[in-house]
Design a protein around this motif. Structure first.
Motif, short mmCIF file in Angstrom:
data_model
loop_
_atom_site.label_atom_id
_atom_site.label_comp_id
_atom_site.label_asym_id
_atom_site.label_seq_id
_atom_site.Cartn_x
_atom_site.Cartn_y
_atom_site.Cartn_z
N GLU A 1 -22.15 3.32 -28.96
CA GLU A 1 -21.70 2.40 -27.92
C GLU A 1 -22.84 2.03 -26.93
OE1 GLU A 1 -18.80 -0.34 -27.03
OE2 GLU A 1 -18.56 1.38 -28.57
N ASP A 2 -23.71 2.88 -26.34
CA ASP A 2 -24.43 2.59 -25.62
C ASP A 2 -25.76 1.56 -26.20
OD1 ASP A 2 -23.63 4.19 -23.67
OD2 ASP A 2 -25.01 5.72 -23.91
N GLU A 3 -25.98 1.80 -27.40
CA GLU A 3 -26.76 1.10 -28.18
C GLU A 3 -26.12 -0.42 -28.22
OE1 GLU A 3 -30.11 1.42 -28.57
OE2 GLU A 3 -29.82 3.55 -27.89
N ARG A 4 -24.80 -0.49 -28.63
CA ARG A 4 -24.24 -1.77 -28.66
C ARG A 4 -24.21 -2.68 -27.20
NH1 ARG A 4 -17.73 -2.34 -28.68
NH2 ARG A 4 -17.65 -4.54 -29.42
N PHE B 1 -12.03 11.10 -29.64
CA PHE B 1 -12.62 12.51 -30.52
C PHE B 1 -12.26 13.75 -29.84
CE2 PHE B 1 -15.06 8.40 -31.17
CZ PHE B 1 -15.10 8.50 -32.47
N GLU B 2 -11.99 14.61 -30.63
CA GLU B 2 -11.71 16.05 -30.19
C GLU B 2 -12.87 16.85 -30.22
OE1 GLU B 2 -8.85 17.35 -28.88
OE2 GLU B 2 -7.72 15.82 -29.20
N ASP B 3 -13.82 16.50 -30.89
CA ASP B 3 -15.11 17.26 -31.09
C ASP B 3 -16.25 16.60 -30.41
OD1 ASP B 3 -17.63 17.07 -33.36
OD2 ASP B 3 -16.94 18.93 -33.10
N LEU B 4 -17.08 17.36 -29.56
CA LEU B 4 -18.05 16.84 -28.90
C LEU B 4 -19.10 16.10 -29.59
CD1 LEU B 4 -19.57 16.59 -26.24
CD2 LEU B 4 -20.49 18.71 -26.49
N ASP B 5 -19.37 16.77 -30.75
CA ASP B 5 -20.63 16.24 -31.59
C ASP B 5 -20.26 14.69 -32.03
OD1 ASP B 5 -22.19 18.32 -31.27
OD2 ASP B 5 -21.53 19.17 -33.41
N ALA B 6 -18.85 14.47 -32.58
CA ALA B 6 -18.46 13.18 -32.81
C ALA B 6 -18.17 12.21 -31.67
CB ALA B 6 -17.07 13.30 -33.48
N LEU B 7 -17.98 12.74 -30.57
CA LEU B 7 -17.62 12.07 -29.19
C LEU B 7 -19.24 11.59 -28.89
CD1 LEU B 7 -16.19 10.93 -27.11
CD2 LEU B 7 -16.19 13.14 -25.77
N ALA B 8 -20.22 12.28 -28.88
CA ALA B 8 -21.70 12.25 -28.66
C ALA B 8 -22.12 11.05 -29.55
CB ALA B 8 -22.67 13.42 -28.77
N ALA B 9 -21.79 11.30 -30.77
CA ALA B 9 -22.52 10.06 -31.82
C ALA B 9 -21.93 8.78 -31.44
CB ALA B 9 -22.07 10.73 -33.39
N ALA B 10 -20.44 8.58 -31.30
CA ALA B 10 -19.85 7.60 -30.82
C ALA B 10 -20.35 6.86 -29.36
CB ALA B 10 -18.44 7.56 -30.76
N ARG B 11 -20.76 7.81 -28.55
CA ARG B 11 -21.21 7.33 -27.27
C ARG B 11 -22.89 6.62 -27.42
NH1 ARG B 11 -19.61 5.66 -23.07
NH2 ARG B 11 -20.87 3.95 -23.51
#
Length: 169
Positions: free
Chosen positions: A88-91, A75-85
């Motif tokens: 993944e943490d919940e996963r 992800f280039e964008d912090l917001d998208a990266l944060a959403a994915a993080r």
């Protein structure tokens, strides 16, 4: 040990939220500036952490996306990266809830990204690596943030246990 690893999964989520909250205060130039961490910038280090978690979770579960390089930028964008993080943490937490002690002791086989050939080992030490790896690179994120003039983060496990993590005491 199972309770211990579940605690680490919850701690991992908590610590990641701390780092991402401060990262959100950065300008894009600061977020991308190379401050000497192993992957250079906060942008690349946070991407690496997500990459590594996805690789390990694919190995553990057989599902999900697994990048083929450790320095992939997902992800280039912090917001998208944060959403994915967050996802993944919940996963990780949800998957930890499916395990039992027998699963921790059982072997699993995978192919490392960095070298050819299969490797077989018990699950428990690989889980220890997963959480230790997160802590290692979050330390680099912390260094990067302080180099950018942000306040020092309190990421110690004991602070998690004294706050959100009191259920683990």
């Amino acid at each position: 040990m199972l309770r211990h690893y579940r605690m680490f999964a919850a701690y991992n989520r908590w610590a990641n939220r701390q780092v991402y909250a401060v990262a959100a205060e950065l300008s894009d130039a600061e977020f991308r500036s190379d401050r000497g961490a192993f992957f250079g910038s906060l942008h690349r280090t946070l991407n690496h952490l997500l990459v590594a978690d996805r690789i390990w979770m694919k190995r553990f579960t057989g599902t999900g996306e697994a990048p083929t390089t450790l320095n992939a930028v997902l992800f280039e964008d912090l917001d998208a990266l944060a959403a994915a993080r967050k996802i993944e943490d919940e996963r990780i937490i949800a998957w930890m809830d499916t395990l039992d002690e027998a699963a921790l002791a059982a072997d699993f086989t995978y192919v490392p990204v960095t070298q050819p050939g299969e490797f077989t080992q018990p699950l428990a030490p690989a889980l220890a690596h997963l959480f230790n790896h997160q802590t290692h690179h979050r330390g680099q994120c912390h260094m990067t943030l302080t180099a950018l003039g942000k306040p020092s983060l309190t990421l110690d496990l004991i602070y998690f246990l004294r706050s959100e993590g009191c259920e683990w005491m």
